[in-house]
Design a protein around this motif. Sequence first.
Motif, PDB file in Angstrom:
ATOM      1  N   ARG A 139       0.816  -1.213   0.000  1.00 36.67           N
ATOM      2  CA  ARG A 139       0.000   0.000   0.000  1.00 36.67           C
ATOM      3  C   ARG A 139       0.848   1.261   0.000  1.00 36.67           C
ATOM      4  O   ARG A 139       0.339   2.348  -0.292  1.00 36.67           O
ATOM      5  N   TYR A 140       2.133   1.144   0.345  1.00 36.09           N
ATOM      6  CA  TYR A 140       2.950   2.334   0.573  1.00 36.09           C
ATOM      7  C   TYR A 140       4.159   2.360  -0.360  1.00 36.09           C
ATOM      8  O   TYR A 140       4.726   1.326  -0.713  1.00 36.09           O
ATOM      9  N   ASP A 141       4.551   3.568  -0.726  1.00 38.42           N
ATOM     10  CA  ASP A 141       5.778   3.762  -1.484  1.00 38.42           C
ATOM     11  C   ASP A 141       6.979   3.918  -0.553  1.00 38.42           C
ATOM     12  O   ASP A 141       8.087   3.499  -0.885  1.00 38.42           O
ATOM     13  N   VAL A 142       6.754   4.545   0.590  1.00 38.06           N
ATOM     14  CA  VAL A 142       7.815   4.830   1.552  1.00 38.06           C
ATOM     15  C   VAL A 142       7.300   4.538   2.954  1.00 38.06           C
ATOM     16  O   VAL A 142       6.154   4.864   3.277  1.00 38.06           O
ATOM     17  N   VAL A 143       8.155   3.924   3.776  1.00 35.79           N
ATOM     18  CA  VAL A 143       7.858   3.754   5.202  1.00 35.79           C
ATOM     19  C   VAL A 143       8.919   4.510   5.985  1.00 35.79           C
ATOM     20  O   VAL A 143      10.113   4.207   5.880  1.00 35.79           O
ATOM     21  N   HIS A 144       8.474   5.505   6.736  1.00 37.70           N
ATOM     22  CA  HIS A 144       9.385   6.350   7.511  1.00 37.70           C
ATOM     23  C   HIS A 144       9.251   5.978   8.982  1.00 37.70           C
ATOM     24  O   HIS A 144       8.251   6.276   9.624  1.00 37.70           O
ATOM     25  N   HIS A 145      10.283   5.305   9.500  1.00 37.47           N
ATOM     26  CA  HIS A 145      10.325   4.956  10.924  1.00 37.47           C
ATOM     27  C   HIS A 145      10.848   6.163  11.700  1.00 37.47           C
ATOM     28  O   HIS A 145      12.031   6.499  11.616  1.00 37.47           O
ATOM     29  N   HIS A 146       9.978   6.805  12.460  1.00 33.75           N
ATOM     30  CA  HIS A 146      10.403   7.916  13.309  1.00 33.75           C
ATOM     31  C   HIS A 146      10.965   7.406  14.627  1.00 33.75           C
ATOM     32  O   HIS A 146      11.420   8.198  15.459  1.00 33.75           O
ATOM     33  N   THR A 147      10.930   6.106  14.808  1.00 41.82           N
ATOM     34  CA  THR A 147      11.517   5.447  15.969  1.00 41.82           C
ATOM     35  C   THR A 147      11.834   4.020  15.563  1.00 41.82           C
ATOM     36  O   THR A 147      11.211   3.470  14.641  1.00 41.82           O
ATOM     37  N   HIS A 148      12.799   3.400  16.218  1.00 44.57           N
ATOM     38  CA  HIS A 148      13.298   2.079  15.805  1.00 44.57           C
ATOM     39  C   HIS A 148      12.452   0.981  16.455  1.00 44.57           C
ATOM     40  O   HIS A 148      12.829   0.408  17.473  1.00 44.57           O
TER      41      HIS A 148
ATOM     42  N   GLN B 270      17.530   5.569   3.696  1.00 51.55           N
ATOM     43  CA  GLN B 270      17.880   6.940   4.061  1.00 51.55           C
ATOM     44  C   GLN B 270      17.812   7.110   5.575  1.00 51.55           C
ATOM     45  O   GLN B 270      16.814   6.751   6.197  1.00 51.55           O
ATOM     46  N   PHE B 271      18.886   7.645   6.148  1.00 51.20           N
ATOM     47  CA  PHE B 271      18.911   7.974   7.569  1.00 51.20           C
ATOM     48  C   PHE B 271      18.781   9.485   7.705  1.00 51.20           C
ATOM     49  O   PHE B 271      19.413  10.242   6.966  1.00 51.20           O
ATOM     50  N   VAL B 272      17.977   9.927   8.664  1.00 47.28           N
ATOM     51  CA  VAL B 272      17.739  11.350   8.887  1.00 47.28           C
ATOM     52  C   VAL B 272      18.052  11.674  10.340  1.00 47.28           C
ATOM     53  O   VAL B 272      17.624  10.952  11.254  1.00 47.28           O
ATOM     54  N   ALA B 273      18.781  12.748  10.583  1.00 49.32           N
ATOM     55  CA  ALA B 273      19.040  13.246  11.933  1.00 49.32           C
ATOM     56  C   ALA B 273      18.538  14.673  12.018  1.00 49.32           C
ATOM     57  O   ALA B 273      18.640  15.433  11.055  1.00 49.32           O
TER      58      ALA B 273
ATOM     59  N   SER C 163      14.637   7.817  11.224  1.00 49.90           N
ATOM     60  CA  SER C 163      15.019   9.090  11.842  1.00 49.90           C
ATOM     61  C   SER C 163      15.721   8.889  13.177  1.00 49.90           C
ATOM     62  O   SER C 163      15.467   7.910  13.902  1.00 49.90           O
ATOM     63  N   ALA C 164      16.592   9.828  13.508  1.00 48.49           N
ATOM     64  CA  ALA C 164      17.190   9.945  14.837  1.00 48.49           C
ATOM     65  C   ALA C 164      16.722  11.268  15.423  1.00 48.49           C
ATOM     66  O   ALA C 164      16.943  12.323  14.813  1.00 48.49           O
ATOM     67  N   THR C 165      16.057  11.222  16.597  1.00 49.79           N
ATOM     68  CA  THR C 165      15.430  12.428  17.131  1.00 49.79           C
ATOM     69  C   THR C 165      15.815  12.760  18.571  1.00 49.79           C
ATOM     70  O   THR C 165      15.529  13.860  19.027  1.00 49.79           O
ATOM     71  N   LEU C 166      16.458  11.819  19.296  1.00 47.97           N
ATOM     72  CA  LEU C 166      16.809  12.129  20.691  1.00 47.97           C
ATOM     73  C   LEU C 166      18.137  11.483  21.058  1.00 47.97           C
ATOM     74  O   LEU C 166      19.180  12.108  21.006  1.00 47.97           O
ATOM     75  N   ASP C 167      18.110  10.199  21.431  1.00 44.90           N
ATOM     76  CA  ASP C 167      19.328   9.463  21.755  1.00 44.90           C
ATOM     77  C   ASP C 167      19.433   8.239  20.860  1.00 44.90           C
ATOM     78  O   ASP C 167      20.082   7.259  21.208  1.00 44.90           O
TER      79      ASP C 167
END
Length: 408
Positions: free
Chosen positions: A86-95, A147-150, A116-120
């Motif tokens: 159903r999705y083109d992209v899955v963005h994990h905002h947490t592991h 893709q990794f995002v910080a 994404s990396a958002t805290l520690d």
Amino acid sequence: MTGRILHVYKHFRPTFTGEGVFLERLAPVMAELRPDVAHEVLVTTTPPPPEAPSLAGIADIHYLASPETGAPQRDIVRWLARNAERYDVVHHHTHVDRTFLGALQLKLKGRRIVLSATLDDSLQGLLRGYRPAFRPLVRRLFGLIDQFVAISPRLHEENLQVAPAGKSALVPIGIHIPPEGDVSAAAREKLGLRIDAKVLICVGGLCRRKDQLFLIEQLPDLVRETPELVLVLVGPDVESDYRSLLQRRVDELGLAAHVVFAGHADEPWDYYRAADLMVFASREEGFGTVVIEAMAHGLPIVARRLPGVNDTFVDHGVSGYLYDDADAYRRFVAGLIADPVGSRTMGRSGRAFVAARYRIEDIAARYLELYGFAPNRHAAVAPLRASVSPGPYTDAEVSAAGLKVRAQ
């Protein structure tokens, strides 16, 4: 519909987190830049509320957890495998996909994965969460991520220790830039604050990491110099026992007339407009969105120094002050209260800096590019709702002034 993005969180409404709130504000902007790309949310730990929230720019929210416990790994993997097409992209905002079986299923079906990396939770931080014997394997499994995002330079540098530069991006938090104007009197009347008060504002969930206790403990010395001083704490009770501790210390120190517990505010704009300066004592942040929000409202900042995080946008001595101990904190706050002209100058410098670098429209466009959908930069994006008229500084003047602020 041309595309569909899935955003994965552990916690989402009705549990408030900075990352979740940011998506709520970002999604409508992405939708205006690319109305043919839909955004959905998968929540793995927060149990479903009685009534699912309806949020602009978010087509659907899927809650996996039961009211008693979060979703186990096998449920997360099964859900991702069952719905991957159903999705083109899955963005994990947490592991949440710790076994990487979900990522493997997504890759087998040709889906793009963003983490994404958002805290520690930089890649270095995530590796430390695995047993040493497993870390070489986990390093290789991170290769499944496209893709990794910080969100801060510190997290970005930590990501680069594990992932290649071509797969790592630094994308800060973006915010709406409000019109500038002298609205403190109207905002204070609306919020029930005295017109002649000197108002310190702190925005953030009440919890030990944010360390609002530090701010309360410093008040007695500041109040002796400025009896009209008021500290307004805006944010939900994240840790109920800590909230009780804060109230107890307020009572013990005789500060009932000087501390306001305002609770959670979806849109804290009036509190920024009512304040004289922003104070922030958090001991750990991935970014610190509320600080740049305060700067966008023209407030000078006094914040605990967090290397590689807030020292990248608070220019010490220009747009605010970064403190390392209680003496410095009290000195900086007292100095700004005693010098309203200098305080306003700092506020203007901070606003110019933020307006030039953290516009939510630019950040939304950056995310769309990372997802593989070129944004329509000619789309008209709705501005932050405001009930004030623009002040003496136009947005063009603010943007121009931003070019004169020292680069970080």
